[in-house]
Write a protein that holds these residues in place. Structure first.
Motif, PDB file in Angstrom:
ATOM      1  N   VAL A 268     -67.671 -41.783 -33.198  1.00  0.00           N
ATOM      2  CA  VAL A 268     -66.784 -40.990 -34.051  1.00  0.00           C
ATOM      3  C   VAL A 268     -65.628 -41.875 -34.525  1.00  0.00           C
ATOM      4  O   VAL A 268     -65.480 -43.027 -34.121  1.00  0.00           O
ATOM      5  N   ASN A 269     -64.797 -41.348 -35.409  1.00  0.00           N
ATOM      6  CA  ASN A 269     -63.763 -42.142 -36.077  1.00  0.00           C
ATOM      7  C   ASN A 269     -62.938 -42.981 -35.108  1.00  0.00           C
ATOM      8  O   ASN A 269     -62.428 -42.490 -34.103  1.00  0.00           O
TER       9      ASN A 269
ATOM     10  N   VAL B  50     -63.545 -45.261 -32.950  1.00  0.00           N
ATOM     11  CA  VAL B  50     -64.033 -45.677 -31.637  1.00  0.00           C
ATOM     12  C   VAL B  50     -64.099 -47.204 -31.598  1.00  0.00           C
ATOM     13  O   VAL B  50     -64.446 -47.854 -32.593  1.00  0.00           O
TER      14      VAL B  50
ATOM     15  N   GLY C 167     -66.502 -39.845 -28.519  1.00  0.00           N
ATOM     16  CA  GLY C 167     -65.530 -39.098 -29.298  1.00  0.00           C
ATOM     17  C   GLY C 167     -64.465 -39.986 -29.935  1.00  0.00           C
ATOM     18  O   GLY C 167     -64.220 -41.122 -29.514  1.00  0.00           O
ATOM     19  N   GLY C 168     -63.810 -39.432 -30.934  1.00  0.00           N
ATOM     20  CA  GLY C 168     -62.859 -40.180 -31.745  1.00  0.00           C
ATOM     21  C   GLY C 168     -61.725 -40.806 -30.949  1.00  0.00           C
ATOM     22  O   GLY C 168     -61.252 -40.250 -29.954  1.00  0.00           O
ATOM     23  N   LEU C 169     -61.309 -41.991 -31.393  1.00  0.00           N
ATOM     24  CA  LEU C 169     -60.177 -42.719 -30.818  1.00  0.00           C
ATOM     25  C   LEU C 169     -60.424 -43.159 -29.377  1.00  0.00           C
ATOM     26  O   LEU C 169     -59.479 -43.486 -28.658  1.00  0.00           O
ATOM     27  N   SER C 170     -61.670 -43.193 -28.954  1.00  0.00           N
ATOM     28  CA  SER C 170     -61.992 -43.640 -27.599  1.00  0.00           C
ATOM     29  C   SER C 170     -62.314 -45.127 -27.595  1.00  0.00           C
ATOM     30  O   SER C 170     -62.713 -45.705 -28.604  1.00  0.00           O
TER      31      SER C 170
ATOM     32  N   ALA D 253     -62.978 -37.191 -26.761  1.00  0.00           N
ATOM     33  CA  ALA D 253     -62.042 -37.903 -27.631  1.00  0.00           C
ATOM     34  C   ALA D 253     -60.872 -38.471 -26.836  1.00  0.00           C
ATOM     35  O   ALA D 253     -60.499 -37.970 -25.778  1.00  0.00           O
ATOM     36  N   VAL D 254     -60.307 -39.559 -27.365  1.00  0.00           N
ATOM     37  CA  VAL D 254     -59.112 -40.209 -26.822  1.00  0.00           C
ATOM     38  C   VAL D 254     -59.309 -40.527 -25.330  1.00  0.00           C
ATOM     39  O   VAL D 254     -58.502 -40.182 -24.477  1.00  0.00           O
ATOM     40  N   THR D 255     -60.398 -41.195 -25.033  1.00  0.00           N
ATOM     41  CA  THR D 255     -60.764 -41.534 -23.660  1.00  0.00           C
ATOM     42  C   THR D 255     -60.980 -43.037 -23.552  1.00  0.00           C
ATOM     43  O   THR D 255     -61.607 -43.643 -24.415  1.00  0.00           O
TER      44      THR D 255
ATOM     45  N   GLN E 270     -64.355 -37.275 -19.721  1.00  0.00           N
ATOM     46  CA  GLN E 270     -63.180 -36.894 -20.481  1.00  0.00           C
ATOM     47  C   GLN E 270     -61.931 -37.267 -19.694  1.00  0.00           C
ATOM     48  O   GLN E 270     -62.036 -37.806 -18.597  1.00  0.00           O
TER      49      GLN E 270
END
Length: 268
Positions: free
Chosen positions: A137-138, A140, A155-158, A174-176, A189
């Motif tokens: 996703v975006n 990554v 997920g995004g920003l991971s 996301a964010v992980t 997560q």
């Protein structure tokens, strides 16, 4: 240079001598195709995309504007050796994504499988091995030498630390930040990446039958709360299970790991 007569190339695009462009390809304005690039049948390269290095792109893939595909590794040890990037069929590489070739020390090849979606701004580092039907996703960031199995979603920003393996069917929220290996079908997560169950939604979507899902849930509970160490539990599971999905999980755990494992929350 080989350009099939059915290919469509905008006058402002640059296709360097040595490139191979197969039938039905479309290359948009201001795109750059380097001398060692091979485009399979019906590949679309949209405006301002850059494809360079020793790069092969599989049939029916689409490279979106401002993606940079096949540039040299972001590795200070890289000394200009000839290394490669291969991208499978029907992939979608969205705007601003970056994919690097391999390094001599990492095997020399970065691989992306079939039907992969790499969204805006995502990065695939040198020598990474990306399976089939993976979604990044975006934004990554997949670091060098990572291995992602089939059907993984990040997920995004991971971010995924170098040398980490993520097993088939796992999902990363996301964010992980993922710093250790993730078991097949795992659910990860939280900011520092905690293994928090199984990707049950993904299993059901792929049509895994109830019996195998039940076996996976029981296996996860044993890994979380059984006797002995995490590896001891995995060895016992390997001896006891007749589920191919659980067997895949135990084989993954018992194979070589450079980063150890995320273990279930609450595991002893």
């Amino acid at each position: 240079m080989t350009i099939h007569p059915s290919a469509t190339i905008h006058p402002s695009a640059v296709v360097e001598p040595g490139a191979h462009v197969a039938e039905g390809c479309q290359i948009g304005p201001f795109a750059l195709i380097g001398p060692e690039v091979t485009l399979g049948p019906r590949v679309t390269v949209k405006s301002h995309a850059v494809l360079t290095g020793w790069t092969d792109v599989g049939e029916d893939s689409v490279i979106f504007p401002f993606a940079t595909v096949g540039e040299v590794p972001q590795d200070l040890k890289y000394a200009g050796e000839r290394t490669r990037l291969t991208i499978g069929a029907r992939c979608r590489i969205r705007e601003g994504a970056t994919l690097n070739t391999g390094t001599e020390g990492g095997g020399g090849v970065t691989r992306v499988g079939d039907d992969v979606l790499i969204m805006t701004g995502a990065h695939v580092g040198h020598d990474a091995q990306i399976g089939n039907r993976v979604i990044l996703v975006n934004n990554v960031a997949i670091a060098g030498h990572c291995v992602l199995g089939d059907d993984v979603i990040v997920g995004g920003l991971s971010g995924v630390h170098q040398w980490v393996r993520i097993g088939q069917g796992a999902i990363i929220g996301a964010v992980t930040m993922v710093t250790n290996d993730v078991i097949p079908y795992g659910l990860v997560q939280a900011p520092r990446g905690e293994l928090d169950g199984l990707n049950l939604v993904g299993l059901k979507r792929r049509g895994v039958d109830r019996g195998n899902i039940t076996a996976l849930r029981a296996a996860y509970q044993m890994l979380a709360q059984g006797e002995g160490t995490f590896l001891d539990r995995a060895r016992r599971l390997a001896d006891e299970t007749d589920s191919p999905h659980v067997r895949e999980m135990t084989d993954f755990i018992l194979s070589a790991s450079d980063r150890s494992f995320l273990t279930p929350k609450g595991a002893k």
